[in-house]
Motif scaffolding. Sequence first.
Motif, short mmCIF file in Angstrom:
data_model
loop_
_atom_site.label_atom_id
_atom_site.label_comp_id
_atom_site.label_asym_id
_atom_site.label_seq_id
_atom_site.Cartn_x
_atom_site.Cartn_y
_atom_site.Cartn_z
N ARG A 54 17.71 -15.45 50.34
CA ARG A 54 17.62 -14.57 48.52
C ARG A 54 17.04 -15.86 48.20
NH1 ARG A 54 19.15 -13.80 43.93
NH2 ARG A 54 18.77 -11.15 42.54
N GLU A 55 18.08 -16.88 47.76
CA GLU A 55 17.56 -18.00 46.89
C GLU A 55 16.54 -18.79 47.11
OE1 GLU A 55 17.88 -19.85 43.03
OE2 GLU A 55 19.61 -18.04 44.39
N THR A 56 16.01 -18.85 48.58
CA THR A 56 14.81 -19.59 49.12
C THR A 56 13.45 -18.81 48.93
OG1 THR A 56 16.20 -20.58 51.09
CG2 THR A 56 13.94 -20.79 51.27
N ALA A 57 13.54 -17.71 48.87
CA ALA A 57 12.84 -16.82 49.12
C ALA A 57 12.14 -16.28 47.22
CB ALA A 57 13.05 -15.20 49.62
N LEU A 58 12.94 -16.21 47.18
CA LEU A 58 12.62 -16.07 45.01
C LEU A 58 12.10 -17.21 44.74
CD1 LEU A 58 16.19 -14.27 43.98
CD2 LEU A 58 13.97 -13.62 44.26
N TYR A 347 32.19 -6.45 42.33
CA TYR A 347 31.63 -6.27 43.19
C TYR A 347 30.22 -6.54 42.91
CZ TYR A 347 30.86 -3.69 47.57
OH TYR A 347 30.62 -3.63 48.82
N GLY A 348 29.43 -7.36 43.94
CA GLY A 348 28.01 -7.83 43.69
C GLY A 348 27.58 -7.67 44.89
N ILE A 349 26.03 -6.77 44.59
CA ILE A 349 25.52 -6.99 45.22
C ILE A 349 24.22 -7.72 45.32
CG2 ILE A 349 23.80 -5.19 46.51
CD1 ILE A 349 25.95 -3.12 45.19
N TYR A 350 23.78 -8.70 46.53
CA TYR A 350 22.34 -9.74 46.31
C TYR A 350 21.88 -9.36 46.85
CZ TYR A 350 26.44 -12.54 44.83
OH TYR A 350 27.67 -13.62 44.35
N ALA A 351 21.20 -8.38 45.83
CA ALA A 351 19.71 -7.35 46.22
C ALA A 351 18.01 -8.13 45.31
CB ALA A 351 19.69 -6.14 46.09
N VAL A 352 17.77 -7.84 45.13
CA VAL A 352 16.01 -8.07 44.45
C VAL A 352 16.01 -7.42 43.18
CG1 VAL A 352 14.09 -9.61 43.49
CG2 VAL A 352 15.44 -10.62 45.81
N PRO A 353 16.98 -6.72 42.34
CA PRO A 353 17.73 -7.42 41.57
C PRO A 353 18.61 -7.05 41.50
CG PRO A 353 16.99 -5.42 41.10
CD PRO A 353 15.79 -5.62 41.24
N GLU A 354 19.34 -8.21 41.08
CA GLU A 354 21.33 -8.33 41.55
C GLU A 354 22.16 -6.83 41.08
OE1 GLU A 354 22.96 -11.86 40.19
OE2 GLU A 354 21.11 -13.06 41.22
#
Length: 499
Positions: A54-58, A347-354
């Motif tokens: 995710r971080e690389t893609a962003l 609870y964390g969901i690491y979607a785009v957006p978070e």
Amino acid sequence: MNQYDLIVVGSGPAGRRAAIQAAKLDRKVLVIEQGRRVGGVSVHTGTIPSKTLRETALNLSGWRERGFYGRSYRVKEEISAEDLRRRLLITLDHEVEVLEHQFARNRVQHLRGKASFLSTDTMEVLKDDGEAVQVKAKSILLAVGTRPFRPDYMPFDGKTVIDSDELLEIEKLPRSMVVIGAGVIGIEYATIFSALDTAVTVIDPKATMLDFIDKEIIEDFTYQLRDRNMKLLLGQKVEKVEHLPDGKVSVTIDTGRKIITDMVLFAAGRMGATDSLNLAAAGLDSDNRGRLKVNPETFETSVPGIYAAGDVIGFPSLASTSMEQGRIAARVAVGAIAKEPPKYFPYGIYAVPEISTCGLTEEEMKERGIPYECGIARFRETSRGHIMGLDHGMLKLIFSLKTRRLLGVHIIGENATELVHIGQAVLNLKGTVEYFVENTFNYPTLAEAYKIAGLDAWNRMGELPKGDAHHETVQLTDTNTSTTVETSVTSEKKKTSSR
């Protein structure tokens, strides 16, 4: 036969935290890991890889800067699968190095091989060279995690029809993708590839997604996904997936619609990795998804001395909660005092957006008949949001009208999984709306949204009524642990004094 105080099967978040905790209590600990390197699913195919991807893609896509420079802005024009993998390998090497150092520093022994029960206190470990080693312990903790659910009717080939583990090994980025499953994993990967300008379609037989998240947050999330042309085919079921001669894949839905795509990601559930443990020899059995049932306070299974923690016991299946489960299980297993953690965890969901949430949703407040008020802050209302070029992002606080206590915090947008911890602390410390109104936050920061949301709620709730302290009891159901707790709250009038 080697004798230990605690044998831990699996070296993921639950396993490693349990092993290190027991070792710090001067117990002899053995960790059995069948993978090539320690770390488990979390390090090699799950939590760390997906968040690194995710971080690389962003970063490479310039996603975070498009609010200023437009949707066509990109840091790297041609992004390849190798670009994504390069950063991933560096991150994984670092994670494994840290974990191996922790084991060595705490004198945790490690054995590579496949473990299975011989009895309630004895396990056999089959090593790669074919040698079988027997080990025995006073207590055994199963932290074997999960693997992707792979139904027979899905024509997996590792290239164009894949599961979430195989996604990390793809050779090139697809121009189009169908994601089957609108759960956390499916939505995370779907939005990551959408940020890379892949045309993504999400299909799920349920008419809604992420039902445990506050509905208003999901409505905002859904709007953002559709605004960037993601297709959400909810309430529709996949009937057939076929490989086509030109290398593409055909997906047929029960509505009669047919989608031609470059790649299909099947992300509809996971299975507990328990089938090779020979559970019957220990008197254990699992459910139809390979998960184990435990005492939610001690994490002991139905067999005394055998414990389980992490994803293998089901919800919430978070790395953070798995670590705490492993730590508590280890302390109980070796006879140490184990304090129960705070009721509310994020609870964390690491979607785009978070998306990140802690406490009760607005729907749960209504179900429990608790009078409440909400405060909303949009990230674009903050100076930091202007600096970052944020068009979207929202923080929602839910307060009890009777006690004025914070009962829920829900965030969507940049840094949501970081920001939620402020609300988590106030919630667990039984703070009220006055905390946000009277507290000072760094400026300019996104955390300032807490003050804006607090003021928004306070404007609707009004001043704290004057008079004697009022005392009342509110019964809440903790959605994270499914346990009912009695919370007694005292609100006192503000005292003024001459200065």
